[in-house]
Design a protein around this motif. Structure first.
Motif, PDB file in Angstrom:
ATOM      1  N   ILE A 226      72.379 119.839  20.415  1.00  0.00           N
ATOM      2  CA  ILE A 226      71.016 120.190  20.845  1.00  0.00           C
ATOM      3  C   ILE A 226      70.892 121.702  21.046  1.00  0.00           C
ATOM      4  O   ILE A 226      69.809 122.187  21.424  1.00  0.00           O
ATOM      5  N   LEU A 227      71.971 122.464  20.781  1.00  0.00           N
ATOM      6  CA  LEU A 227      71.963 123.910  20.945  1.00  0.00           C
ATOM      7  C   LEU A 227      71.694 124.601  19.615  1.00  0.00           C
ATOM      8  O   LEU A 227      72.090 124.125  18.551  1.00  0.00           O
ATOM      9  N   ASN A 228      71.022 125.738  19.687  1.00  0.00           N
ATOM     10  CA  ASN A 228      70.771 126.531  18.492  1.00  0.00           C
ATOM     11  C   ASN A 228      72.030 127.261  18.065  1.00  0.00           C
ATOM     12  O   ASN A 228      72.905 127.566  18.885  1.00  0.00           O
ATOM     13  N   ALA A 235      67.596 129.067  15.227  1.00  0.00           N
ATOM     14  CA  ALA A 235      67.686 127.909  14.318  1.00  0.00           C
ATOM     15  C   ALA A 235      68.622 126.851  14.905  1.00  0.00           C
ATOM     16  O   ALA A 235      69.714 127.160  15.370  1.00  0.00           O
ATOM     17  N   GLY A 236      68.152 125.630  14.887  1.00  0.00           N
ATOM     18  CA  GLY A 236      68.968 124.519  15.347  1.00  0.00           C
ATOM     19  C   GLY A 236      69.006 123.420  14.310  1.00  0.00           C
ATOM     20  O   GLY A 236      68.647 123.628  13.141  1.00  0.00           O
ATOM     21  N   CYS A 237      69.398 122.215  14.729  1.00  0.00           N
ATOM     22  CA  CYS A 237      69.558 121.126  13.772  1.00  0.00           C
ATOM     23  C   CYS A 237      68.217 120.638  13.215  1.00  0.00           C
ATOM     24  O   CYS A 237      68.180 120.090  12.108  1.00  0.00           O
ATOM     25  N   GLU A 245      69.536 122.586   2.305  1.00  0.00           N
ATOM     26  CA  GLU A 245      70.403 123.608   1.728  1.00  0.00           C
ATOM     27  C   GLU A 245      71.289 124.243   2.792  1.00  0.00           C
ATOM     28  O   GLU A 245      72.389 124.725   2.503  1.00  0.00           O
ATOM     29  N   TYR A 246      70.806 124.226   4.044  1.00  0.00           N
ATOM     30  CA  TYR A 246      71.622 124.769   5.128  1.00  0.00           C
ATOM     31  C   TYR A 246      72.935 123.995   5.269  1.00  0.00           C
ATOM     32  O   TYR A 246      73.933 124.535   5.745  1.00  0.00           O
ATOM     33  N   CYS A 256      75.705 119.878  12.989  1.00  0.00           N
ATOM     34  CA  CYS A 256      74.606 118.916  12.828  1.00  0.00           C
ATOM     35  C   CYS A 256      75.062 117.763  11.929  1.00  0.00           C
ATOM     36  O   CYS A 256      74.553 117.587  10.814  1.00  0.00           O
ATOM     37  N   PRO A 257      76.021 116.941  12.373  1.00  0.00           N
ATOM     38  CA  PRO A 257      76.565 115.895  11.498  1.00  0.00           C
ATOM     39  C   PRO A 257      75.539 114.842  11.089  1.00  0.00           C
ATOM     40  O   PRO A 257      75.625 114.302   9.990  1.00  0.00           O
TER      41      PRO A 257
END
Length: 317
Positions: A226-228, A235-237, A245-246, A256-257
């Motif tokens: 939940i952290l950027n 930018a976060g998940c 593309e990220y 960000c699994p």
């Protein structure tokens, strides 16, 4: 007229489904495949929990999954109706049963075969890694590092093993990967207490105390941080999920699994990226250097356990 059934297997396994009229077609239904898989995992669980005769408990027994390529190879061998092992980079158990009249062999016969393999534990000595009879089927069934299984059967006619006194003969083949039964090795690592069961699971697996097995974390357990990500301007998940593309960037799947469809690899692992917390940049490696009590305190926070899933032991909470 007296009718007989002979098996290179015996006993009745609880939970067998009703006999179907077309059992002689030699094809497992999807439900039957699931049951054979569950039967294997049930026996592995029994052993891991220390409920298999004198056999010890297990630290590293993995829960098996069905593999279609192994099932297809098993079917190809079963269809040959030749009483011998096939060859390949897999383990293999085979069993046969015979009856003098139709209708006496059924799906439960195949389940009986698997039970019989496991019953060979009475002749196996774990301490000395020796066998006083036939034990190889048992040790393959409970070989801890085997992770995949596929099974198939065929109905074979007279001459397969028995003569035409018993014209109805079934041939069960189960293949396992990676294979077990390496000379001089134990089938699993012994657990010396209940707390020790499933305490040495392979990477990417988590302990399931109820079954005593090491299991893959389910998608429902998997969560994004939940952290950027530090240095990205916030930018976060959510942003990563909006632009897949990220996920090709180093570290993004670990952070960000869920969004990157990487739960199997990173669902229970730390994020490898720096992340923002209270205006500062941190890493999970920094958290891991703290005292156990400080780690426990930080890991009560969703910010910590959603990001440093390995350090916080998230999958075993």
């Amino acid at each position: 007229m007296v009718r007989y059934i002979f098996q290179i297997a015996s006993l009745v396994f609880a939970g067998a489904i009703a006999t179907r009229a077309d059992f002689e077609d030699g094809v497992l239904s999807e439900q039957e495949r699931v049951i054979l898989l569950d039967d294997h995992n049930g026996l592995r669980s029994e052993t891991a929990l220390g409920n298999t005769g004198d056999e010890p408990r297990a630290k590293n027994m993995v829960k098996l999954v069905w593999d279609e390529s192994l099932a297809e190879a098993s079917k190809a061998h079963a269809d040959r109706c030749v009483w011998e092992h096939s060859s390949g980079d897999y383990g293999e158990n085979i069993a046969a049963s015979a009856a003098s009249a139709p209708g006496y062999l059924s799906f439960s016969t195949l389940q009986d075969n698997i039970i019989n393999w496991h019953d060979e534990h009475v002749d196996y000595n774990f301490a000395s890694k020796s066998c006083s009879g036939v034990c190889g089927h048992y040790t393959q069934v409970v070989w801890a590092e085997t992770v995949k299984i596929g099974c198939a059967y065929q109905m074979c006619g007279p001459g397969f093993i028995w003569d035409d006194t018993y014209p109805f003969q079934s041939f069960l083949v189960c293949q396992y990967y990676p294979p077990g039964n390496y000379i001089g090795l134990s089938p699993y690592v012994e657990a010396t207490s209940d707390d020790d069961i499933a305490s040495e699971c392979p990477d990417e697996y988590v302990s399931d105390q109820d079954s005593g097995l090491c299991v893959m974390p389910s998608t429902s357990m998997c969560m994004d941080s939940i952290l950027n990500v530090a240095g990205t301007g916030g930018a976060g998940c959510a942003e990563i999920a909006a632009n897949q593309e990220y996920c090709d960037n180093n570290g993004a799947p670990s952070h960000c699994p869920v969004s990157c469809n990487a739960c199997a690899e990173f669902g229970c692992a730390d994020s490898t990226l720096s992340f923002e917390y209270d205006g500062n940049a941190y890493t999970c490696a920094q958290l891991a250097t703290l005292s156990d009590s400080d780690i426990q305190n930080y890991c009560q926070l969703e910010e910590a356990y959603s990001t440093c899933r390995g350090t916080c032991n998230y999958c075993n909470l």
